[in-house]
Design a protein around this motif. Structure first.
Motif, short mmCIF file in Angstrom:
data_model
loop_
_atom_site.label_atom_id
_atom_site.label_comp_id
_atom_site.label_asym_id
_atom_site.label_seq_id
_atom_site.Cartn_x
_atom_site.Cartn_y
_atom_site.Cartn_z
N LEU A 95 8.22 3.65 17.50
CA LEU A 95 8.33 4.78 18.41
C LEU A 95 9.71 4.78 19.07
O LEU A 95 10.26 3.72 19.38
CB LEU A 95 7.26 4.73 19.50
N SER A 96 10.23 5.96 19.32
CA SER A 96 11.47 6.07 20.07
C SER A 96 11.16 6.00 21.57
O SER A 96 9.99 6.06 21.98
CB SER A 96 12.17 7.38 19.75
N LEU A 97 12.20 5.90 22.38
CA LEU A 97 12.00 5.89 23.83
C LEU A 97 11.30 7.16 24.30
O LEU A 97 10.40 7.11 25.15
CB LEU A 97 13.35 5.74 24.53
N ARG A 98 11.68 8.28 23.74
CA ARG A 98 11.08 9.56 24.14
C ARG A 98 9.65 9.71 23.62
O ARG A 98 8.82 10.36 24.25
CB ARG A 98 11.97 10.72 23.68
N ASN A 99 9.34 9.10 22.48
CA ASN A 99 7.96 9.07 21.99
C ASN A 99 7.06 8.36 22.98
O ASN A 99 5.95 8.81 23.29
CB ASN A 99 7.87 8.37 20.63
N ARG A 110 14.71 2.46 11.96
CA ARG A 110 14.79 3.89 11.72
C ARG A 110 14.38 4.68 12.95
O ARG A 110 14.99 5.70 13.28
CB ARG A 110 13.90 4.27 10.52
N ALA A 111 13.34 4.23 13.65
CA ALA A 111 12.89 4.93 14.86
C ALA A 111 13.94 4.89 15.96
O ALA A 111 14.07 5.82 16.75
CB ALA A 111 11.58 4.33 15.36
N MET A 112 14.72 3.81 16.00
CA MET A 112 15.74 3.65 17.03
C MET A 112 17.08 4.26 16.63
O MET A 112 18.05 4.19 17.37
CB MET A 112 15.94 2.16 17.34
N LEU A 113 17.13 4.87 15.43
CA LEU A 113 18.37 5.48 14.94
C LEU A 113 19.51 4.47 14.87
O LEU A 113 20.64 4.74 15.26
CB LEU A 113 18.77 6.68 15.80
N ARG A 114 19.17 3.28 14.40
CA ARG A 114 20.10 2.15 14.22
C ARG A 114 20.57 1.57 15.55
O ARG A 114 20.21 2.04 16.62
CB ARG A 114 21.29 2.56 13.35
N GLU A 132 18.71 -13.40 4.41
CA GLU A 132 19.45 -12.48 5.28
C GLU A 132 19.17 -11.05 4.85
O GLU A 132 18.85 -10.79 3.71
CB GLU A 132 20.97 -12.71 5.21
N MET A 133 19.30 -10.15 5.79
CA MET A 133 19.20 -8.72 5.51
C MET A 133 20.41 -8.04 6.13
O MET A 133 20.97 -8.49 7.12
CB MET A 133 17.90 -8.13 6.06
N TYR A 134 20.84 -6.93 5.52
CA TYR A 134 21.96 -6.17 6.04
C TYR A 134 21.47 -5.21 7.12
O TYR A 134 20.43 -4.57 6.98
CB TYR A 134 22.63 -5.35 4.93
N VAL A 135 22.24 -5.10 8.19
CA VAL A 135 21.96 -4.13 9.24
C VAL A 135 23.28 -3.42 9.56
O VAL A 135 24.31 -4.06 9.74
CB VAL A 135 21.41 -4.80 10.52
N LYS A 136 23.23 -2.10 9.61
CA LYS A 136 24.44 -1.33 9.88
C LYS A 136 24.64 -1.22 11.39
O LYS A 136 23.74 -0.81 12.12
CB LYS A 136 24.35 0.06 9.27
N LEU A 137 25.83 -1.58 11.83
CA LEU A 137 26.17 -1.58 13.25
C LEU A 137 27.47 -0.81 13.44
O LEU A 137 28.53 -1.31 13.10
CB LEU A 137 26.31 -3.03 13.74
#
Length: 215
Positions: free
Chosen positions: A10-14, A162-166, A66-71
Motif C-alpha cells: 500500500l502507498s501512504l495515501r492508500n 512498486r507501491a512506493m514508486l521506488r 543479491e538483488m538489483y534495486v534502482k535508486l
C-alpha cells in the motif's frame, strides 16, 4: 498504521484512505512519520525474539544472494541472507558488489544470528574471498539450483517497491528493507503447507504477539 504500510503493498495515501474508512482521520505524512519512528522499534523486537529462539538451532542453513534495486536511476545491490524456511535474516544495501561488501554483510549477519551449518551462495567470487578471510570457507556450498529459495524470497519486497514508486535515498532503502523483512517474517505462516484451522490459529497468535510488541 505501521503494520498496514509495511506489511501490505500500500502507498501512504492508500493507508490514509483505509484509515479514513475506519473512522480515523489522519494525513499520509503522519503515516510516513509513524513508520519511520516506530517501524524499526517493532522490527527490532521481532528480530530479537527470533534470534534468541534460533541461536540454539544446529542445522541452520543460509542462502546468500543479491538483488538489483534502482535508486535515482542508479543500480545498487540489496544483499540478503535467507534461511532454509525462506525467511530473510539480514538485508544489506551496497553500491558495489565486491569482497569488502560481502565481508561487511557476512560479518553483520554472523554477529547477529550466529554461525549456520552451511552457507549456499551463487558463483560470485567475492563470497569465497570473504569466507576465506572469515575462515569458514568449508561451509560454503555452490550450486546452480541451490539458491532457488532465496531467489523467490525477494518477491514480497518487489511488490512493496512498486507501491512506493521506488526509493530515492540509500539510507531509506536500507531502513525499509530491514523493517519489511522482519515484519514479513513475523506474519509468514506458510499457509500453503498447513490446513485452514492451523493457519487461523497461527495467524491469531502472530497478531496477538504483534499487539504485545506495539503496546
Amino acid at each position: 498504521m505501521v503494520l498496514m504500510y509495511v506489511r501490505f503493498p500500500l502507498s501512504l495515501r492508500n493507508v490514509e484512505d483505509l484509515l479514513f474508512e475506519s473512522g480515523i482521520d489522519t494525513c499520509h505524512e503522519t503515516v510516513r512519520l509513524w513508520w519511520n519512528r516506530f517501524g524499526p522499534m517493532f522490527a527490532g523486537e521481532v528480530r530479537r525474539k527470533r534470534v534468541s529462539r534460533m541461536r540454539g538451532f544446529r542445522h541452520w542453513r543460509w542462502h546468500l544472494d543479491e538483488m538489483y534495486v534502482k535508486l535515482n536511476g542508479q543500480m545498487v545491490y540489496l544483499s540478503r541472507a535467507v534461511d532454509q524456511e525462506g525467511e530473510v535474516l539480514e538485508s544489506f544495501v551496497t553500491e558495489a558488489r565486491d569482497k569488502q561488501a560481502a565481508l561487511t554483510f557476512m560479518k553483520k549477519a554472523l554477529k547477529r544470528h550466529g554461525s549456520p551449518e552451511a552457507i549456499t551462495t551463487d558463483g560470485l567470487r567475492s563470497y569465497g574471498a570473504a569466507m576465506n578471510e572469515l575462515r569458514n570457507r568449508e561451509k560454503q556450498e555452490i550450486g546452480r539450483w541451490g539458491n532457488n529459495s532465496v531467489e523467490n524470497s525477494h518477491l514480497p519486497f518487489r511488490r512493496r517497491e512498486r507501491a512506493m514508486l521506488r526509493f530515492r535515498q540509500l539510507k531509506t532503502l536500507q531502513k525499509f528493507a530491514s523493517v519489511h523483512a522482519n515484519i514479513h517474517n513475523h506474519f509468514s505462516l506458510e499457509r500453503h503447507l498447513i490446513d485452514r484451522q492451523t493457519y487461523k490459529q497461527r495467524r491469531s497468535a502472530a497478531l496477538a504477539e504483534w499487539q504485545v510488541f506495539v503496546s
